[in-house]
Design a protein around this motif. Structure first.
Motif, PDB file in Angstrom:
ATOM      1  N   MET A   1       0.855  -1.190   0.000  1.00 35.38           N
ATOM      2  CA  MET A   1       0.000   0.000   0.000  1.00 35.38           C
ATOM      3  C   MET A   1       0.893   1.243   0.000  1.00 35.38           C
ATOM      4  SD  MET A   1      -2.974   1.113   2.730  1.00 35.38           S
ATOM      5  CE  MET A   1      -3.953  -0.365   2.467  1.00 35.38           C
ATOM      6  N   ASN A   2       0.830   2.003  -1.082  1.00 31.83           N
ATOM      7  CA  ASN A   2       1.665   3.200  -1.233  1.00 31.83           C
ATOM      8  C   ASN A   2       0.913   4.404  -0.671  1.00 31.83           C
ATOM      9  OD1 ASN A   2       3.525   5.109  -2.000  1.00 31.83           O
ATOM     10  ND2 ASN A   2       3.071   4.989  -4.189  1.00 31.83           N
ATOM     11  N   ILE A   3       1.322   4.852   0.519  1.00 30.82           N
ATOM     12  CA  ILE A   3       0.666   5.986   1.179  1.00 30.82           C
ATOM     13  C   ILE A   3       1.616   7.172   1.160  1.00 30.82           C
ATOM     14  CG2 ILE A   3      -0.359   6.851   3.309  1.00 30.82           C
ATOM     15  CD1 ILE A   3      -1.073   3.984   4.018  1.00 30.82           C
ATOM     16  N   VAL A   4       1.170   8.272   0.583  1.00 32.72           N
ATOM     17  CA  VAL A   4       1.975   9.489   0.500  1.00 32.72           C
ATOM     18  C   VAL A   4       1.322  10.557   1.370  1.00 32.72           C
ATOM     19  CG1 VAL A   4       2.851  11.307  -1.010  1.00 32.72           C
ATOM     20  CG2 VAL A   4       2.790   8.930  -1.814  1.00 32.72           C
ATOM     21  N   ALA A   5       2.091  11.131   2.273  1.00 36.08           N
ATOM     22  CA  ALA A   5       1.600  12.221   3.123  1.00 36.08           C
ATOM     23  C   ALA A   5       1.809  13.547   2.405  1.00 36.08           C
ATOM     24  CB  ALA A   5       2.317  12.226   4.459  1.00 36.08           C
ATOM     25  N   VAL A   6       0.832  14.430   2.519  1.00 35.60           N
ATOM     26  CA  VAL A   6       0.902  15.774   1.938  1.00 35.60           C
ATOM     27  C   VAL A   6       0.710  16.790   3.046  1.00 35.60           C
ATOM     28  CG1 VAL A   6      -0.231  17.449   0.424  1.00 35.60           C
ATOM     29  CG2 VAL A   6       0.135  15.098  -0.363  1.00 35.60           C
ATOM     30  N   VAL A   7       1.704  17.649   3.222  1.00 32.42           N
ATOM     31  CA  VAL A   7       1.646  18.710   4.232  1.00 32.42           C
ATOM     32  C   VAL A   7       1.716  20.051   3.513  1.00 32.42           C
ATOM     33  CG1 VAL A   7       2.710  19.708   6.291  1.00 32.42           C
ATOM     34  CG2 VAL A   7       2.848  17.230   5.888  1.00 32.42           C
ATOM     35  N   VAL A   8       0.753  20.920   3.786  1.00 30.58           N
ATOM     36  CA  VAL A   8       0.758  22.271   3.213  1.00 30.58           C
ATOM     37  C   VAL A   8       1.247  23.233   4.280  1.00 30.58           C
ATOM     38  CG1 VAL A   8      -0.642  24.111   2.201  1.00 30.58           C
ATOM     39  CG2 VAL A   8      -1.114  21.718   1.626  1.00 30.58           C
ATOM     40  N   THR A   9       2.237  24.070   3.925  1.00 29.31           N
ATOM     41  CA  THR A   9       2.837  24.948   4.926  1.00 29.31           C
ATOM     42  C   THR A   9       2.960  26.372   4.423  1.00 29.31           C
ATOM     43  OG1 THR A   9       4.688  25.144   6.480  1.00 29.31           O
ATOM     44  CG2 THR A   9       5.246  24.566   4.208  1.00 29.31           C
ATOM     45  N   ARG A  10       2.967  27.282   5.401  1.00 33.41           N
ATOM     46  CA  ARG A  10       3.155  28.705   5.100  1.00 33.41           C
ATOM     47  C   ARG A  10       3.752  29.393   6.327  1.00 33.41           C
ATOM     48  NH1 ARG A  10       3.296  33.304   1.620  1.00 33.41           N
ATOM     49  NH2 ARG A  10       2.356  35.068   2.700  1.00 33.41           N
ATOM     50  N   ASP A  11       5.060  29.575   6.334  1.00 38.67           N
ATOM     51  CA  ASP A  11       5.755  30.379   7.353  1.00 38.67           C
ATOM     52  C   ASP A  11       5.506  29.953   8.792  1.00 38.67           C
ATOM     53  OD1 ASP A  11       7.226  32.097   5.706  1.00 38.67           O
ATOM     54  OD2 ASP A  11       5.490  33.367   5.343  1.00 38.67           O
ATOM     55  N   ARG A  12       5.537  28.632   9.038  1.00 39.46           N
ATOM     56  CA  ARG A  12       5.480  28.127  10.415  1.00 39.46           C
ATOM     57  C   ARG A  12       6.539  27.023  10.561  1.00 39.46           C
ATOM     58  NH1 ARG A  12      -0.950  27.754  11.925  1.00 39.46           N
ATOM     59  NH2 ARG A  12      -1.005  26.354  10.124  1.00 39.46           N
ATOM     60  N   PRO A  13       7.804  27.386  10.429  1.00 38.76           N
ATOM     61  CA  PRO A  13       8.854  26.367  10.365  1.00 38.76           C
ATOM     62  C   PRO A  13       8.974  25.507  11.610  1.00 38.76           C
ATOM     63  CG  PRO A  13       9.786  28.583  10.565  1.00 38.76           C
ATOM     64  CD  PRO A  13       8.337  28.750  10.277  1.00 38.76           C
ATOM     65  N   GLN A  14       8.761  26.086  12.802  1.00 37.19           N
ATOM     66  CA  GLN A  14       8.899  25.290  14.024  1.00 37.19           C
ATOM     67  C   GLN A  14       7.830  24.196  14.076  1.00 37.19           C
ATOM     68  OE1 GLN A  14       8.875  28.707  14.072  1.00 37.19           O
ATOM     69  NE2 GLN A  14      11.056  29.050  14.472  1.00 37.19           N
ATOM     70  N   LEU A  15       6.588  24.582  13.783  1.00 39.45           N
ATOM     71  CA  LEU A  15       5.517  23.590  13.770  1.00 39.45           C
ATOM     72  C   LEU A  15       5.712  22.591  12.635  1.00 39.45           C
ATOM     73  CD1 LEU A  15       2.406  25.819  14.561  1.00 39.45           C
ATOM     74  CD2 LEU A  15       3.270  23.939  15.955  1.00 39.45           C
ATOM     75  N   LEU A  16       6.143  23.075  11.490  1.00 41.32           N
ATOM     76  CA  LEU A  16       6.371  22.188  10.353  1.00 41.32           C
ATOM     77  C   LEU A  16       7.397  21.112  10.707  1.00 41.32           C
ATOM     78  CD1 LEU A  16       6.081  21.352   7.384  1.00 41.32           C
ATOM     79  CD2 LEU A  16       7.780  23.110   6.818  1.00 41.32           C
ATOM     80  N   ALA A  17       8.473  21.500  11.373  1.00 37.15           N
ATOM     81  CA  ALA A  17       9.498  20.530  11.762  1.00 37.15           C
ATOM     82  C   ALA A  17       8.908  19.445  12.656  1.00 37.15           C
ATOM     83  CB  ALA A  17      10.646  21.240  12.466  1.00 37.15           C
ATOM     84  N   GLN A  18       8.044  19.856  13.607  1.00 41.23           N
ATOM     85  CA  GLN A  18       7.396  18.874  14.476  1.00 41.23           C
ATOM     86  C   GLN A  18       6.479  17.952  13.675  1.00 41.23           C
ATOM     87  OE1 GLN A  18       5.668  20.408  18.235  1.00 41.23           O
ATOM     88  NE2 GLN A  18       6.633  22.353  17.732  1.00 41.23           N
ATOM     89  N   ALA A  19       5.725  18.538  12.745  1.00 40.76           N
ATOM     90  CA  ALA A  19       4.797  17.746  11.939  1.00 40.76           C
ATOM     91  C   ALA A  19       5.543  16.709  11.102  1.00 40.76           C
ATOM     92  CB  ALA A  19       3.967  18.660  11.045  1.00 40.76           C
ATOM     93  N   LEU A  20       6.659  17.122  10.504  1.00 39.89           N
ATOM     94  CA  LEU A  20       7.437  16.199   9.675  1.00 39.89           C
ATOM     95  C   LEU A  20       8.081  15.107  10.519  1.00 39.89           C
ATOM     96  CD1 LEU A  20       9.112  18.684   7.163  1.00 39.89           C
ATOM     97  CD2 LEU A  20       7.087  17.249   6.811  1.00 39.89           C
TER      98      LEU A  20
END
Length: 284
Positions: A1-20
């Motif tokens: 099962m090929n599951i690809v995660a998609v994250v949309v970001t806009r100028d929130r690098p600290q939160l983005l790092a946690q999400a990734l």
């Protein structure tokens, strides 16, 4: 099962790092991660440059959440994804969140279009992310707490916070509406899936923590661009998917008028009026 995660970001690098980090740290990690960078500044660009574990789709113009998710889904489909896990950059998936969704996917019926995590905010369940919709009254009640005691249950609409989308459904119904920019693009997409015979499920065993600020709630003023898009798009969705008498459209208008009036600014009332006017020109 090929599951690809998609994250949309806009100028929130600290939160983005946690999400990734949360995506990479899943007990059953996705096959790939796509980050749609909505014209973020240098700090976010520098963070993404250090992440060899993600594919970055850099946009030179901010297309909003709706445009970002449309591009992310399109990119994931081109990469051969079977399922696409949609996530905001302030959404932190708990370690077994994806494994729980996959477990439900194995048990679900063939026409399952999306399976959604439970969303927590401020240390507790946030039921408003998973709702039902009554086209006769335009009511959008949150899914009852009793539904969270089941392995999975059918719902009508869901936010894109932990939204596992079936690629076959995405091919059939198309992409989120970029012209929505932000707000109600996920509601419209959920209703579109349902209209085409695809089920949307809630899987309570899968949990995503949404790290938004309490002040981000729309009940707080001042009446701004988020209020504008939310009211504009909500009215467009109600007109397209609802069967209610026209007077019921006044309920959200009055609710947002209260927020605008509370500002005691002509600019807020003007933006409120423009959201109502512009909603009549949004086609779905």
């Amino acid at each position: 099962m090929n599951i690809v995660a998609v994250v949309v970001t806009r100028d929130r690098p600290q939160l983005l790092a946690q999400a990734l980090d949360a995506l990479v740290g899943q007990t059953r990690p996705p096959s790939g991660i796509i980050v749609v960078d909505n014209a973020s500044g240098m700090e976010t660009q520098q963070l993404l440059a250090t992440r060899s574990d993600v594919k970055v789709c850099r946009l030179e113009q901010n297309l909003g959440g709706a445009g970002g998710f449309a591009i992310g889904i399109e990119t994931a489909l081109a990469a051969g994804a079977d399922w696409i896990w949609l996530m905001d950059d302030d959404a932190i998936a708990r370690p077994n969140a994806l494994a729980q969704l996959i477990d439900v996917a194995h048990d679900a019926q063939p026409r399952t279009g999306a399976i959604c995590s439970a969303v927590w905010e401020f240390g507790k369940l946030a039921p408003q992310h998973r709702r039902n919709f009554n086209p006769a009254t335009l009511a959008e009640p949150s899914v009852p707490f009793s539904a969270y005691q089941t392995k999975f249950t059918g719902i009508d609409t869901a936010s894109f916070v932990g939204f596992l989308l079936n690629a076959h459904a995405a091919v059939e119904v198309g992409l989120p509406l970029r012209k929505f920019f932000l707000a109600y693009d996920d509601t419209e997409y959920s209703l579109r899936l349902g209209k085409r015979g695809w089920k949307v499920l809630l899987a309570p065993g899968s949990i995503v923590d949404h790290m938004r600020s309490p002040l981000a709630r729309l009940r707080h003023g001042p009446f701004g661009i988020k209020h504008y898009y939310t009211l504009r798009n909500q009215l467009a969705v109600f007109r397209h998917y609802g069967r209610a008498r026209p007077w019921r459209l006044w309920l959200p208008m009055v609710r947002y008028a209260y927020v605008a009036l509370r500002d005691r600014k002509i600019s807020s009332l003007s933006l409120w009026r423009r959201s109502i006017r512009d909603s009549r020109h949004i086609t779905i």
